[in-house]
Design an enzyme around this catalytic site. Structure first.
Site, PDB file in Angstrom:
ATOM      1  N   HIS A  55      47.620 -13.681 -54.055  1.00  0.00           N
ATOM      2  CA  HIS A  55      46.921 -12.396 -54.027  1.00  0.00           C
ATOM      3  C   HIS A  55      45.424 -12.629 -53.929  1.00  0.00           C
ATOM      4  O   HIS A  55      44.961 -13.761 -53.998  1.00  0.00           O
ATOM      5  CB  HIS A  55      47.301 -11.510 -55.223  1.00  0.00           C
ATOM      6  CG  HIS A  55      46.870 -12.010 -56.563  1.00  0.00           C
ATOM      7  ND1 HIS A  55      47.373 -13.151 -57.136  1.00  0.00           N
ATOM      8  CD2 HIS A  55      45.972 -11.522 -57.469  1.00  0.00           C
ATOM      9  CE1 HIS A  55      46.819 -13.330 -58.325  1.00  0.00           C
ATOM     10  NE2 HIS A  55      45.959 -12.366 -58.547  1.00  0.00           N
ATOM     11  N   HIS A 170      48.246 -18.772 -64.942  1.00  0.00           N
ATOM     12  CA  HIS A 170      47.380 -18.739 -66.131  1.00  0.00           C
ATOM     13  C   HIS A 170      48.095 -19.258 -67.372  1.00  0.00           C
ATOM     14  O   HIS A 170      49.312 -19.103 -67.514  1.00  0.00           O
ATOM     15  CB  HIS A 170      46.902 -17.309 -66.423  1.00  0.00           C
ATOM     16  CG  HIS A 170      45.950 -16.771 -65.409  1.00  0.00           C
ATOM     17  ND1 HIS A 170      44.600 -16.995 -65.460  1.00  0.00           N
ATOM     18  CD2 HIS A 170      46.162 -16.019 -64.300  1.00  0.00           C
ATOM     19  CE1 HIS A 170      44.010 -16.392 -64.435  1.00  0.00           C
ATOM     20  NE2 HIS A 170      44.936 -15.792 -63.710  1.00  0.00           N
TER      21      HIS A 170
HETATM   22 FE    FE Z   1      44.534 -14.652 -61.938  1.00  0.00          FE
HETATM   23 ZN    ZN Z   2      45.034 -11.850 -60.497  1.00  0.00          ZN
END
Ligand code: FE
Ligand code: ZN
Length: 240
Positions: A55, A170
């Protein structure tokens, strides 16, 4: 065999280096930055051939231009976000295929965190690169999409084989796990996992990748029974 290398960058991002021994090809997934990624590849004698973006957020595409300048690699990303990313050579959407050597990744459209977010699923290798859609015991924030879209994403991901290794972008696991325990205090698998994650983080260890099986057992967003419940959980986590 594919080899996957985790490169921790910025505060809590993971960039993934994917290498195919047979063809010698190397792919970088979501390079937030360039330098540590180029160094990690060079240290292994690998040359980066491709970038796959999930993204448009800067902590997923920030290294695109510099890695391309250094290597001439081909950059693939979501067609729906091509205008925002700006550095794509090839655009993809649901059902498209991208390759590393003889290994095929099928593109899954998983909108919600962003409107055009995609995942790269190497079904033959039991690997998925999921960006900011699914996290260990969590899911992405709904910046550009709806809880209904995220609920549909969770259902699709839950239907993948349990042994599918999930590479997310993450290290949010501890925060996610502590929040999840408040929602499902009687979930034994969840309590055990949070304890293990607390210990791992105390040792400074990464807790990613995860697996579809682990998430089916402990992810309160994947385990939400309907859209309303997922929406309430997401809103509560945002406010936590
Ligand atoms: Fe991110
Ligand atoms: Zn993001």
């Amino acid at each position: 065999m594919l080899e996957v290398v985790r490169i921790p960058v910025l505060n809590d991002n993971y960039v993934w280096l994917l290498h195919d021994d047979a063809s010698g090809q190397t792919v970088v997934v979501d390079p937030a930055v360039a330098e540590p990624v180029l160094e990690a590849a060079a240290a292994r004698g690998w040359t980066i051939d491709q970038i796959w973006n999930t993204h448009w957020h800067g902590d997923h595409v920030g290294g695109n231009a510099a890695i391309k300048a250094a290597t001439g690699c081909i950059i693939t990303g979501p067609a729906a976000e091509a205008g925002k990313i700006g550095t794509l050579d090839r655009t993809v959407g649901e059902g498209d295929h991208v390759r590393i050597g003889d290994h095929v990744a099928t593109v899954m459209a998983v909108p919600a965190h962003t409107a055009g977010h995609v995942a790269y699923h190497l079904a033959g290798d039991h690997i998925i690169f999921i960006g900011d859609t699914l996290f260990a015991m969590g899911c992405g924030r709904l910046f550009e999409g709806t809880a209904a879209q995220m609920f549909a994403n969770m259902a699709r991901l839950a239907a993948l084989p349990d042994d599918t290794i999930v590479y997310c972008a993450h290290e949010y696991t501890l925060s996610n796990g502590r929040f999840a325990l408040g929602i499902e205090p009687d979930n034994v698998a969840l309590a055990q996992r949070v304890a293990a994650v607390e210990a791992a983080r105390a040792r400074g260890e990464a807790t990613v990748p995860t697996s579809i099986g682990q998430e089916r057992a402990t992810n309160i967003f994947m385990r939400a029974t309907d859209v309303t419940q997922l929406a309430a959980r997401r809103a509560a986590k945002d406010a936590a």
